[in-house]
Design an enzyme around this catalytic site. Structure first.
Site, PDB file in Angstrom:
ATOM      1  N   GLU A  48      49.259  34.286  43.036  1.00 57.48           N
ATOM      2  CA  GLU A  48      50.139  34.335  42.032  1.00 57.48           C
ATOM      3  C   GLU A  48      51.479  33.919  42.215  1.00 57.48           C
ATOM      4  OE1 GLU A  48      51.315  37.860  38.655  1.00 57.48           O
ATOM      5  OE2 GLU A  48      50.561  38.215  40.825  1.00 57.48           O
ATOM      6  N   LYS A 127      47.801  35.417  32.026  1.00 56.65           N
ATOM      7  CA  LYS A 127      47.696  36.914  32.485  1.00 56.65           C
ATOM      8  C   LYS A 127      47.574  37.614  31.306  1.00 56.65           C
ATOM      9  CE  LYS A 127      49.666  39.972  35.796  1.00 56.65           C
ATOM     10  NZ  LYS A 127      50.716  40.147  36.741  1.00 56.65           N
ATOM     11  N   CYS A 169      45.941  39.172  38.758  1.00 59.04           N
ATOM     12  CA  CYS A 169      46.675  40.491  39.641  1.00 59.04           C
ATOM     13  C   CYS A 169      46.380  41.643  38.724  1.00 59.04           C
ATOM     14  CB  CYS A 169      48.152  40.120  39.660  1.00 59.04           C
ATOM     15  SG  CYS A 169      49.013  41.382  40.778  1.00 59.04           S
TER      16      CYS A 169
END
Length: 293
Positions: A48, A127, A169
């Site tokens: 990331e 995301k 994440c």
């Protein structure tokens, strides 16, 4: 035997240390990806925010414009670097994530780009769940101060191998997306991520193994290396879990590359031995994948 992974695949996770200089970060990523390719990896994953420091104060400064696609080299040097690296490596490349600015809306996103061995863009994931947490005395972080959430789940088709579910994440804490990808046939769930030194020891490995055992799929988490001189201390510990939730390979906190050999038998055997996919009681609870393409 059912086929989920068409042929064996060597997976590489590149645990990078990235600094303030984007050009240096991109060059460093290239050298490590090529090292992984030389070792035989067919799918290589970066962490990331691999092209920049991680932090809400850094996202606007390092953000690149990706739309309309393809962007120019000036709009997105990272897009063009990743495309060229994939060609040079002759491998599929999941480019971790980079900060993205959409000029028409002035919104910022945390975005992952996936390239084929020909350099073609074959997947994009923004995301979907933003990292907004407050653990008193430990860490407070609020991505939503700067970032906007993506609005699509992402499953990528690698024609020679099969389907891969991609998220970033904090997305891993929400199991529905993983379930949907697995039910669409994903043999692997990939999460470029930057857990910190508070949440990492608590949940990093646990979440990887949980998503693996829930979905009987391989799971890969790729972290930045830990830099104690940076404002944000990443946990590191990039890892690969197999479909029975066994950890196949795990890094420590330093910069490194880890590898795992993925095969169809590992998926087919566990799904045959413990056939949860055919034992679900959708008469009692909804199928979260219903209506998802």
């Amino acid at each position: 035997m059912a086929t989920f992974l068409k042929k064996p695949l060597k997976l590489a996770l590149v645990q990078l240390a990235s600094g303030a200089d984007k050009t240096v970060n991109l060059s460093h990523a290239r050298s490590k990806v090529l090292e992984a390719a030389k070792a035989g990896a067919g799918l290589i994953v970066l962490p990331e925010c691999f092209n920049s420091p991680y932090g809400t104060n850094f996202f606007p400064k390092y953000a690149e414009t990706l739309l309309p696609s393809p962007p120019t080299a000036e709009q997105s040097p990272s897009f063009h670097a990743l495309s060229a690296i994939a060609v040079e490596a002759k491998a599929y490349l999941i480019g971790g994530s980079i900060p993205e600015l959409e000029p028409s809306t002035k919104k910022y996103y945390n975005t992952s780009l996936v390239f084929s061995p020909t350099g073609a863009l074959i997947g994009t994931h923004r995301k979907t769940h933003l990292f907004d947490i407050d653990i008193p005395g430990k860490i407070q972080f609020k991505e939503s101060d700067v970032l906007s959430p993506g609005n699509q789940l992402t499953v990528i088709d690698l024609p020679e191998y099969g389907k891969v579910g991609l998220a970033i994440c904090y997305d891993i804490r929400f199991p529905e997306a993983a379930m949907i990808a697995a039910r669409q046939g994903a043999f692997l769930l990939v999460y470029p991520g930057a857990f910190n030194t508070t949440t990492g020891p608590l949940h990093w490995s646990l979440l990887a193994r949980a998503r693996a055992v829930d979905n009987q799929s391989y799971v890969a988490l790729c972290s930045p290396a830990r830099d104690l001189d940076a404002a944000y201390h990443a946990y590191g510990h990039s890892l690969v879990a197999d479909p029975s939730a066994k950890i196949l390979s795990e890094a420590e906190e330093k910069e490194t590359i880890i590898y795992a050999d993925l095969d169809n038998d590992s998926i087919a055997t566990i799904r045959s031995n413990i056939p949860i996919s055919t034992q679900r009681r959708f008469d009692l609870y909804p199928d979260v994948s219903a209506g998802q393409k």
